[in-house]
Design a protein around this motif. Sequence first.
Motif, mmCIF file in Angstrom:
data_model
loop_
_atom_site.group_PDB
_atom_site.id
_atom_site.type_symbol
_atom_site.label_atom_id
_atom_site.label_comp_id
_atom_site.label_asym_id
_atom_site.label_seq_id
_atom_site.Cartn_x
_atom_site.Cartn_y
_atom_site.Cartn_z
ATOM 1 N N TYR A 69 -31.334 83.328 -23.831
ATOM 2 C CA TYR A 69 -31.846 83.143 -24.331
ATOM 3 C C TYR A 69 -33.880 82.142 -23.802
ATOM 4 O O TYR A 69 -34.880 82.675 -24.249
ATOM 5 N N PHE A 70 -33.074 82.276 -22.882
ATOM 6 C CA PHE A 70 -34.526 81.785 -21.816
ATOM 7 C C PHE A 70 -35.101 82.489 -20.670
ATOM 8 O O PHE A 70 -34.370 82.456 -20.079
ATOM 9 N N LYS A 71 -36.487 82.197 -20.187
ATOM 10 C CA LYS A 71 -36.713 83.227 -19.193
ATOM 11 C C LYS A 71 -37.135 81.846 -18.403
ATOM 12 O O LYS A 71 -37.057 80.834 -18.917
ATOM 13 N N GLU A 72 -37.058 82.083 -16.911
ATOM 14 C CA GLU A 72 -37.268 81.057 -15.566
ATOM 15 C C GLU A 72 -38.749 80.522 -15.863
ATOM 16 O O GLU A 72 -39.451 80.891 -16.745
ATOM 17 N N ILE A 106 -32.774 75.845 -29.640
ATOM 18 C CA ILE A 106 -34.095 76.289 -30.026
ATOM 19 C C ILE A 106 -34.987 75.998 -29.166
ATOM 20 O O ILE A 106 -33.923 75.624 -27.683
ATOM 21 N N ILE A 107 -35.713 77.144 -29.030
ATOM 22 C CA ILE A 107 -36.715 76.853 -27.478
ATOM 23 C C ILE A 107 -38.218 76.556 -28.265
ATOM 24 O O ILE A 107 -39.266 76.478 -28.694
ATOM 25 N N ASP A 108 -38.320 75.627 -26.880
ATOM 26 C CA ASP A 108 -39.502 74.602 -26.496
ATOM 27 C C ASP A 108 -40.860 75.546 -26.264
ATOM 28 O O ASP A 108 -42.261 75.650 -26.624
ATOM 29 N N THR A 109 -40.126 75.822 -24.956
ATOM 30 C CA THR A 109 -41.497 76.801 -24.003
ATOM 31 C C THR A 109 -40.189 77.694 -23.274
ATOM 32 O O THR A 109 -38.976 78.075 -23.218
ATOM 33 N N PRO A 110 -41.102 79.224 -23.579
ATOM 34 C CA PRO A 110 -39.605 80.458 -23.464
ATOM 35 C C PRO A 110 -39.725 80.614 -22.495
ATOM 36 O O PRO A 110 -38.354 81.107 -21.589
ATOM 37 N N GLY A 111 -40.985 80.108 -21.416
ATOM 38 C CA GLY A 111 -40.544 80.612 -19.416
ATOM 39 C C GLY A 111 -41.942 82.014 -19.480
ATOM 40 O O GLY A 111 -41.623 82.375 -20.833
#
Length: 277
Positions: free
Chosen positions: A111-114, A55-60
């Motif tokens: 799957y996330f960015k910084e 689950i991506i809440d904030t992608p970054g």
Amino acid sequence: MMKKLCMVLAVILFTACSSDDTPKDYTSENEQEIQAYLATNNLTAQSSSTGLYYIIDTPGTGVAPLTTDRVKIAYKGYLTDGTVFDESPEEGVSFTFLNSLIPGFTEGITYFKEGGSGTLIIPAHLAYGSSTNGSIPAGSVIIFDIELIYVNYKTENEAEIQNYLIENELTAQQSGTGLFFTIDEPGDGQQPTLTDNVTFTIKGYFTDGEVFFESTTATDVQLNSILSGLAEGITYFNEGGSGTLYIPAHLTYGNIGAAGIEGGSVLIYDITLLSVN
């Protein structure tokens, strides 16, 4: 204290501590457990081909990590019944290589960015399988709330350098590579190129002031044979010039580090360029 804490955290995320004699495939029951957990908590998750849910809440907004990257992550690990088995300090924990962690955690972070945050729901075959790991029972679905704080320390290094300059009331120039430098004496001789031989004196230290190297005699080298950040920095001086270089890790020892220098470290060098060629 922090070193001991990091060792404990590493045990959770790296490999299982023990293994059962007869491995069991928990894939089917893990899938049912994950679906029940999502339904009970009214959550919508994406799933990958490996069986990982995320689950991506904030992608970054920063860079997305490769599995070979160094990362800094804040996380909380728990079971589907809410039992917490591990939690990082608020400032996060550094891992030299993302691919040294359990497969589901490694995959999920990519799957996330910084700067991104969210949740990983990891079935047993991507975690500890039929092994018991500390307080994690064999066959467990494990969940991590994560925040990807930094990737390879470029952002963190720049913040560290900027803070150092502010605290010491210094003004520095910045190059396109991320190197910062201050020129105390520009010098009036020849300006070197990367193919030149140069002679210089040098003192190296960290932003906390700890000295890791200081030359007792002048150093004579060809510039393109030394650290890229140090070589670049010296080209900004003329013969007879002096000043300071503030070098992020990607221009020195990167994620690995060197003897006495931890991976991801900002290095500071006071330089006097004595001669060129």
